[in-house]
Write a protein that holds these residues in place. Structure first.
Motif, PDB file in Angstrom:
ATOM      1  N   ARG B 281       0.874  -1.184   0.000  1.00  0.00           N
ATOM      2  CA  ARG B 281       0.000   0.000   0.000  1.00  0.00           C
ATOM      3  C   ARG B 281       0.906   1.227   0.000  1.00  0.00           C
ATOM      4  N   VAL B 282       0.737   2.104  -0.981  1.00  0.00           N
ATOM      5  CA  VAL B 282       1.600   3.278  -1.131  1.00  0.00           C
ATOM      6  C   VAL B 282       0.756   4.543  -1.011  1.00  0.00           C
ATOM      7  N   PHE B 283       1.230   5.491  -0.196  1.00  0.00           N
ATOM      8  CA  PHE B 283       0.504   6.756  -0.020  1.00  0.00           C
ATOM      9  C   PHE B 283       1.095   7.815  -0.920  1.00  0.00           C
ATOM     10  N   ARG B 284       0.220   8.595  -1.530  1.00  0.00           N
ATOM     11  CA  ARG B 284       0.675   9.768  -2.292  1.00  0.00           C
ATOM     12  C   ARG B 284      -0.055  10.992  -1.783  1.00  0.00           C
ATOM     13  N   PRO B 285       0.649  11.858  -1.054  1.00  0.00           N
ATOM     14  CA  PRO B 285       0.003  13.075  -0.593  1.00  0.00           C
ATOM     15  C   PRO B 285      -0.291  13.995  -1.775  1.00  0.00           C
ATOM     16  N   ILE B 286      -1.491  14.513  -1.852  1.00  0.00           N
ATOM     17  CA  ILE B 286      -1.857  15.429  -2.945  1.00  0.00           C
ATOM     18  C   ILE B 286      -2.105  16.829  -2.388  1.00  0.00           C
ATOM     19  N   ALA B 287      -2.771  16.907  -1.259  1.00  0.00           N
ATOM     20  CA  ALA B 287      -3.096  18.178  -0.596  1.00  0.00           C
ATOM     21  C   ALA B 287      -3.245  17.856   0.892  1.00  0.00           C
ATOM     22  N   PRO B 288      -3.322  18.881   1.767  1.00  0.00           N
ATOM     23  CA  PRO B 288      -3.442  18.579   3.199  1.00  0.00           C
ATOM     24  C   PRO B 288      -4.602  17.629   3.502  1.00  0.00           C
ATOM     25  N   ASP B 289      -5.674  17.716   2.704  1.00  0.00           N
ATOM     26  CA  ASP B 289      -6.855  16.896   2.988  1.00  0.00           C
ATOM     27  C   ASP B 289      -7.169  15.901   1.869  1.00  0.00           C
ATOM     28  N   LEU B 290      -6.151  15.546   1.075  1.00  0.00           N
ATOM     29  CA  LEU B 290      -6.393  14.593  -0.012  1.00  0.00           C
ATOM     30  C   LEU B 290      -5.165  13.723  -0.250  1.00  0.00           C
ATOM     31  N   THR B 291      -5.401  12.411  -0.294  1.00  0.00           N
ATOM     32  CA  THR B 291      -4.319  11.441  -0.444  1.00  0.00           C
ATOM     33  C   THR B 291      -4.769  10.351  -1.402  1.00  0.00           C
ATOM     34  N   GLU B 292      -3.883   9.957  -2.294  1.00  0.00           N
ATOM     35  CA  GLU B 292      -4.173   8.788  -3.132  1.00  0.00           C
ATOM     36  C   GLU B 292      -3.434   7.598  -2.550  1.00  0.00           C
ATOM     37  N   VAL B 293      -4.143   6.488  -2.387  1.00  0.00           N
ATOM     38  CA  VAL B 293      -3.514   5.289  -1.851  1.00  0.00           C
ATOM     39  C   VAL B 293      -3.598   4.195  -2.901  1.00  0.00           C
ATOM     40  N   SER B 294      -2.452   3.628  -3.244  1.00  0.00           N
ATOM     41  CA  SER B 294      -2.404   2.574  -4.259  1.00  0.00           C
ATOM     42  C   SER B 294      -2.152   1.229  -3.587  1.00  0.00           C
ATOM     43  N   PHE B 295      -2.951   0.239  -3.960  1.00  0.00           N
ATOM     44  CA  PHE B 295      -2.808  -1.116  -3.430  1.00  0.00           C
ATOM     45  C   PHE B 295      -2.274  -2.011  -4.545  1.00  0.00           C
ATOM     46  N   TYR B 296      -1.168  -2.674  -4.269  1.00  0.00           N
ATOM     47  CA  TYR B 296      -0.577  -3.599  -5.240  1.00  0.00           C
ATOM     48  C   TYR B 296      -0.702  -5.021  -4.712  1.00  0.00           C
ATOM     49  N   ALA B 297      -1.129  -5.924  -5.557  1.00  0.00           N
ATOM     50  CA  ALA B 297      -1.233  -7.328  -5.156  1.00  0.00           C
ATOM     51  C   ALA B 297       0.011  -8.082  -5.604  1.00  0.00           C
ATOM     52  N   THR B 298       0.371  -9.076  -4.823  1.00  0.00           N
ATOM     53  CA  THR B 298       1.599  -9.827  -5.055  1.00  0.00           C
ATOM     54  C   THR B 298       1.298 -11.285  -5.372  1.00  0.00           C
ATOM     55  N   ARG B 299       2.087 -11.824  -6.265  1.00  0.00           N
ATOM     56  CA  ARG B 299       2.103 -13.270  -6.488  1.00  0.00           C
ATOM     57  C   ARG B 299       3.441 -13.803  -6.000  1.00  0.00           C
ATOM     58  N   LEU B 300       3.436 -15.029  -5.524  1.00  0.00           N
ATOM     59  CA  LEU B 300       4.698 -15.638  -5.120  1.00  0.00           C
ATOM     60  C   LEU B 300       5.032 -16.740  -6.121  1.00  0.00           C
ATOM     61  N   SER B 301       6.289 -16.743  -6.582  1.00  0.00           N
ATOM     62  CA  SER B 301       6.618 -17.690  -7.650  1.00  0.00           C
ATOM     63  C   SER B 301       6.702 -19.126  -7.145  1.00  0.00           C
ATOM     64  N   ASP B 302       6.795 -19.319  -5.821  1.00  0.00           N
ATOM     65  CA  ASP B 302       6.786 -20.702  -5.315  1.00  0.00           C
ATOM     66  C   ASP B 302       5.377 -21.184  -4.973  1.00  0.00           C
ATOM     67  N   ASN B 303       4.384 -20.343  -5.168  1.00  0.00           N
ATOM     68  CA  ASN B 303       2.988 -20.746  -4.975  1.00  0.00           C
ATOM     69  C   ASN B 303       2.443 -21.393  -6.245  1.00  0.00           C
ATOM     70  N   THR B 304       1.429 -22.241  -6.100  1.00  0.00           N
ATOM     71  CA  THR B 304       0.690 -22.697  -7.268  1.00  0.00           C
ATOM     72  C   THR B 304      -0.243 -21.567  -7.715  1.00  0.00           C
ATOM     73  N   ASP B 305      -0.729 -21.661  -8.953  1.00  0.00           N
ATOM     74  CA  ASP B 305      -1.690 -20.659  -9.437  1.00  0.00           C
ATOM     75  C   ASP B 305      -2.899 -20.602  -8.511  1.00  0.00           C
ATOM     76  N   ALA B 306      -3.327 -21.771  -8.041  1.00  0.00           N
ATOM     77  CA  ALA B 306      -4.512 -21.808  -7.174  1.00  0.00           C
ATOM     78  C   ALA B 306      -4.239 -21.093  -5.850  1.00  0.00           C
ATOM     79  N   GLU B 307      -3.037 -21.286  -5.305  1.00  0.00           N
ATOM     80  CA  GLU B 307      -2.699 -20.614  -4.043  1.00  0.00           C
ATOM     81  C   GLU B 307      -2.629 -19.100  -4.239  1.00  0.00           C
ATOM     82  N   ASN B 308      -2.032 -18.689  -5.365  1.00  0.00           N
ATOM     83  CA  ASN B 308      -1.962 -17.255  -5.649  1.00  0.00           C
ATOM     84  C   ASN B 308      -3.353 -16.663  -5.857  1.00  0.00           C
TER      85      ASN B 308
END
Lengths: 158, 407
Positions: B281-308
């Motif tokens: 989760r990454v915060f980007r301040p835009i103004a004192p009362d406004l923030t954009e928050v970005s959520f990135y999902a992760t895959r693990l290469s040792d997981n199966t597709d089903a687990e991911n």
């Protein structure tokens, strides 16, 4: 009767929209088949939801949990609840097979909460299946126009 | 509090309380951009977002747009300020892609993907002393990669990234390319508008006091519908762990129940990123009362597709604008943003747990065995205060030296 007329399709969609706008969520949930999917893609509309982020991607069982949460008196982001009004148009039947209909429509949805108004715009895709002589939703896909952009809370059902 | 100035703004924070204006004042916000976002390491990307030569990602350091690129010829990672040297327009409009060059569409100035100015239409008109070699896209002062996590700084004066992250990275190293669970981040991003100050979002990530209350509805649903019961607030089986430079961990070990796979806790890296286990989760301040928050999902290469896929479904269900958890957090942040307009409620305390026993783990790292202790936020604001204090030093990015990191 295994086909649906435009009139019947529109009646179905308008009924669904009314249940959502009136907060009749138990009735709304009953419009879905037992293995139905409710899906709001993120970033693009052609993503693989098993590999890429969606805003919502869930089967009927989890959708029922979402409805339960939605109606909770402790769901603070819905206290007070959002008021919504949605308009549907451009209803088109895309594919028809025996007992199956795919319907595309465009929507404009206004949400009012806490004195501020948000608008959500996009396309609905409904896969309707004939079940015991009636029609149920097997898939509801909500393609938000701005699903790759910064979104406010969507703590109600689209 | 008298009027806020560059000389006294750091006094808005003390050991155990903060002044309400740190969330509302445009002047504090501007000083934060200058003294914190320009003078810290800021998380900008994961290396798996730009795996191939020519790949790029556009993002921000504070309010300043930057492009993180992988050199088309050398495969090195560059950080370039996204601003044409002619009229200042952004030269990259897309969030991610692959490009050998960036062209400003205003007057056609063209830069290669390491920032060098390679094309200027009607160059003769600028005269003979026009020196294109000095007019490349301005590079960030520092850019480094630790275990796949790329941080950049607009200041040369920051410590090495290794020192800055310190032992906080112990929690992330299992997910590095050479670790047991290599992670990949190229699975889309959800961007969420928080109508609040960026610090409310940062504080919340390591606030172990709030969950049972803010997330009452969600936790009830998990318990009643799924038999998945977990206690969070004030759980003494769990703990908080503090690191130098303002980083902290809300350790989920001992919460019980299933929150998420690989959800060891919430790791806040000052100032702008939280690792929710391996989800980001990454915060980007835009103004004192406004923030954009970005959520990135992760895959693990040792997981199966089903687990991911299972991990992804759980992440989607909890996080993001339509998630079960975050909209209630945002609701609280927005109520805070509204409520801190009350002038009489001047100082907001962060003293919870001040009398708890502290376990010294060495190297400036310490732990408290109470997940609702506000030590993570005291640690965050200690770093905030250090950076916001006036300093005679001046660190600026030099357009002539290019900072890069290896593959």
């Amino acid at each position: 009767m295994s086909a649906l007329s435009r009139q019947e399709i529109e009646d179905f969609l308008y009924h669904e929209a009314t249940l959502l706008d009136e907060g009749r969520l138990d009735e709304w949930l009953n419009l879905f088949t037992e293995d139905a999917t409710y899906w709001i893609p993120c970033n693009r509309n052609d993503i693989d939801p098993e590999r890429e982020l969606s805003l919502v991607y869930e089967k009927r069982k989890d959708l029922a949990d979402r409805v339960f949460l939605q109606m909770s008196s402790k769901r603070w982001c819905q206290r007070p609840p959002s008021k919504t009004s949605r308009l549907l148009s451009n209803v088109q039947q895309r594919e028809t097979a025996e007992g199956k209909v795919t319907v595309s429509s465009r929507f404009v949805l206004y949400e009012l909460r806490g004195g501020s108004q948000a608008s959500f715009i996009g396309r609905y895709e409904h896969h309707l299946h004939q079940v015991n002589g009636g029609w149920k939703i097997a898939l509801k896909k909500v393609e938000l126009l701005n699903n790759n952009d910064m979104l406010p809370s969507i703590a109600f059902l689209l | 509090m008298l009027s806020i100035s560059p000389d006294n703004c750091h006094e808005l924070v003390s050991e155990d309380r903060v002044h309400r204006t740190i969330y509302t004042s445009p002047q504090v916000f501007d000083l934060e951009m200058e003294r914190i976002y320009e003078k810290s390491w800021v998380y900008v990307a994961h290396e798996t977002e730009i795996p191939q030569p020519g790949d790029y990602k556009s993002t921000y350091i504070g309010v300043q747009p930057v492009i993180i690129t992988r050199g088309a010829d050398d495969g090195l990672i560059y950080g370039l300020l996204n601003s044409c040297r002619h009229r200042g327009a952004t030269v990259c409009q897309y969030e991610a892609g692959n490009a050998n060059f960036f062209r400003c569409n205003y007057h056609g100035w063209t830069y290669n993907n390491t920032g060098k100015l390679t094309g200027v239409p009607f160059r003769k008109g600028f005269g003979e002393d026009f020196d294109a070699s000095k007019l490349g896209l301005i590079p960030v002062a520092r850019i480094e990669n630790y275990a796949g996590f790329i941080f950049a700084s607009l200041s040369k004066g920051v410590p090495s990234l290794k020192e800055y992250l310190g032992r906080a990275v112990e929690h992330l190293s299992p997910f590095a390319a050479d670790g047991p669970h290599p992670m990949s981040l190229r699975n889309g991003v959800m961007k969420y508008q928080y109508r609040c100050n960026w610090k409310f979002a940062a504080e919340n990530a390591v606030d172990g006091y709030h969950p049972d209350f803010s997330h009452h509805g969600w936790l009830d649903m998990e318990a009643e519908r799924r038999g998945n019961k977990f206690t969070v607030s004030g759980n003494t089986e769990s703990s908080v762990r503090m690191f130098p430079y303002g980083h902290s961990l809300l350790d989920f070990t001992g919460f019980g129940g299933n929150i998420n796979s690989y959800q060891f806790g919430n790791l806040l890296m000052f100032p702008n990123v939280v690792f929710l286990g391996i989800q980001i989760r990454v915060f980007r301040p835009i103004a004192p009362d406004l923030t954009e928050v970005s959520f990135y999902a992760t895959r693990l290469s040792d997981n199966t597709d089903a687990e991911n896929a299972k991990m992804l479904r759980r992440f989607v269900e909890i996080h993001g604008p339509a998630g079960h958890a975050i909209p209630d957090d945002v609701e609280m942040h927005e109520r805070c943003q509204d409520g801190v307009k009350v002038k009489a409620n001047e100082w907001l305390p962060f003293g919870r747990g001040l009398h708890n026993e502290v376990i010294d783990e060495g190297d400036g790292v310490y732990r408290v065995l109470d997940s609702s202790d506000e030590a993570p936020n005291r640690n965050f604001y200690k770093e905030w205060k250090r950076l916001m204090a006036p300093s005679k030093e001046s660190h600026t990015s030099s357009p002539t030296e290019l900072a890069t990191v290896g593959r």
